[in-house]
Structures are given as structure tokens and as C-alpha cells.
Design an enzyme around this catalytic site. Structure first.
Site, PDB file in Angstrom:
ATOM      1  N   ASP A 108       0.783  -1.241   0.000  1.00 39.54           N
ATOM      2  CA  ASP A 108       0.000   0.000   0.000  1.00 39.54           C
ATOM      3  C   ASP A 108       0.814   1.292   0.000  1.00 39.54           C
ATOM      4  OD1 ASP A 108      -1.834  -1.992   0.274  1.00 39.54           O
ATOM      5  OD2 ASP A 108      -2.892  -1.127   1.971  1.00 39.54           O
TER       6      ASP A 108
ATOM      7  N   LYS B  40      -6.800  -4.968  -3.039  1.00 35.78           N
ATOM      8  CA  LYS B  40      -7.408  -5.632  -1.869  1.00 35.78           C
ATOM      9  C   LYS B  40      -8.455  -4.755  -1.203  1.00 35.78           C
ATOM     10  CE  LYS B  40      -3.965  -3.999   1.335  1.00 35.78           C
ATOM     11  NZ  LYS B  40      -4.903  -3.029   1.911  1.00 35.78           N
TER      12      LYS B  40
ATOM     13  N   CYS C  45      -2.154  -2.620   7.545  1.00 34.54           N
ATOM     14  CA  CYS C  45      -2.021  -3.569   6.429  1.00 34.54           C
ATOM     15  C   CYS C  45      -0.717  -4.357   6.454  1.00 34.54           C
ATOM     16  CB  CYS C  45      -2.233  -2.850   5.105  1.00 34.54           C
ATOM     17  SG  CYS C  45      -3.986  -2.431   4.885  1.00 34.54           S
TER      18      CYS C  45
HETATM   19  C1  VGL Z   1      -4.660   0.917   5.770  1.00 39.51           C
HETATM   20  C2  VGL Z   1      -6.010   2.108   7.185  1.00 39.51           C
HETATM   21  C3  VGL Z   1      -7.068   1.976   6.317  1.00 39.51           C
HETATM   22  C4  VGL Z   1      -3.300   0.364   5.472  1.00 39.51           C
HETATM   23  C5  VGL Z   1      -5.698   0.767   4.892  1.00 39.51           C
HETATM   24  O1  VGL Z   1      -2.958   0.183   4.283  1.00 39.51           O
HETATM   25  O2  VGL Z   1      -2.535   0.103   6.436  1.00 39.51           O
HETATM   26  N1  VGL Z   1      -4.827   1.575   6.918  1.00 39.51           N
HETATM   27  N2  VGL Z   1      -6.901   1.305   5.172  1.00 39.51           N
END
Ligand code: VGL
Ligand code: ZN
Length: 196
Positions: free
Chosen positions: A17, A103, A142
Site C-alpha cells: 500500500d 485488496k 495492512c
Molecule cells: C490501511 C487504514 C485503512 C493500510 C488501509 O494500508 O494500512 N490503513 N486502510
């Protein structure tokens, strides 16, 4: 000093991410999230030089995702599929043959894991991958859940200590997440400890 780690033919790099919305100025900025990019580029270069596979996960939410405040969730809207905020960091040197894993794409799906309801596990197994080198954003969401699933699935995991940053909604969340991952069996690694 730990012994240097040597890359093996069954290793893969997993970037979690590294998207605009998680960088400073983004919709859900991770403090100092931009700092993961230079070390990740270093790991990418090493993996590429060995012909080893690189995977990049991305948060890829529908506009009414259950994790968004408007739906009663904890987060501001972020990483909406196809939006500018969902793009990978501009200076992340993704190789041409990177495998992208989208995802948490379903409205009610919020597992924070690159493995849940994706084909990441199947793809890794098909390639004969046994060890994963995992870094990115965010340590306490994540990265934590992707590492946890990887270990559960039987992969060896190196946590890229110099290439993760935490949201830290509660101070110390990132530190606690790191401790959890190491207790579960992940090994900490920094670029300097990887034999070039
Ligand atoms: C994430 C908060 C909300 C992440 C994703 O990638 O860690 N954190 N959505
Ligand atoms: Zn999200």
C-alpha cells in the site's frame, strides 16, 4: 550484528500500500510515510538484479466502503479504486513486471491483508516462493495483517524495518504491531543487512 541475509531463488518482495493517500498530503496520511520509498527502491533494485518477483498490494476501495466515516467506519475516505489518491507513490520505482494485488475491494471487506480474498497466496505458491520480504504502509494495519497471514500460510517473513511506518492512532501502535509480528515469527531486516 546479525549475519547478512542472502537472497535465495524462492524469495519475493511484497510492497504494501505505498499509495498517495497514505503519504503526507493524502487523505489518510501516515506520518513520515514518504520515508519508506527510498529504502523500498533499494530493495526493488536488489530483487530485480536477481530476477526475483516483486508484488505491490494496493488498497482499492469502493466509494461507499464500510471503513469510511460516512458508513460508520473509522477512516476518512481513502484509496477509492481508480482515484488519484489510490495511485502508487510517484517516486516508487515499480518494475515493469510487478504484480499488482488489489485488496479490500468489496464494500463490506476490510481485512487489511493482502492475502484475504486475493490471489496473492496462490500466485506465490505457483512461483515456488517460500520467503517474503514485506515493507510499506502502514505498520499497524495492512503490514501487520499481511505479515500475520503470510506466517499463517507458512511463508518465512522478513519485516523490512527501515521501510515501514505506522499510523499510530494510539501512540505506540506501530511499536506494538512490530513486537507482535516478531513474536509470531517475522525476522527484522534492514537494507544494510541484505547482501548485495
Ligand atoms: C490501511 C487504514 C485503512 C493500510 C488501509 O494500508 O494500512 N490503513 N486502510
Ligand atoms: Zn483502507
Amino acid at each position: 550484528m546479525r549475519d547478512p541475509v542472502e537472497l535465495e531463488a524462492s524469495d519475493a518482495l511484497v510492497l504494501v500500500d505505498v499509495q498517495h493517500d497514505f503519504l503526507p498530503g493524502g487523505a489518510l496520511p501516515v506520518p513520515l510515510g514518504n520515508e519508506v520509498v527510498p529504502p523500498l527502491n533499494g530493495y526493488i533494485a536488489l530483487f530485480r538484479s536477481r530476477g526475483l518477483p516483486v508484488f505491490a498490494t494496493r488498497d482499492w476501495h469502493p466509494p461507499d466502503h464500510c471503513s469510511f466515516v460516512g458508513q460508520g467506519g473509522p477512516w476518512p475516505p481513502h484509496c477509492v479504486a481508480g482515484s488519484a489518491g489510490a495511485r502508487f507513490a510517484d517516486d516508487l520505482a515499480l518494475p515493469e513486471d510487478v504484480t499488482i494485488i488489489s485488496k479490500d475491494t468489496g464494500r463490506e471487506q476490510n481485512t487489511y491483508s493482502g492475502f484475504e480474498d486475493t490471489d496473492l497466496g496462490a500466485r506465490l505458491r505457483r512461483l515456488g516462493v517460500r520467503r517474503l520480504f514485506i515493507g510499506g504502509l502502514a505498520t499497524d494495519y495492512c503490514v501487520l495483517n499481511t505479515v500475520r497471514d503470510a506466517l499463517r500460510l507458512g511463508f518465512g517473513v522478513f519485516l523490512l524495518d527501515d521501510a515501514v511506518r505506522a499510523v499510530d492512532v494510539d501512540p505506540g501502535d506501530g511499536r506494538r504491531a512490530r513486537k507482535t509480528m516478531l513474536e509470531l515469527g517475522a525476522l527484522p531486516l534492514s537494507l544494510g543487512a541484505l547482501r548485495a
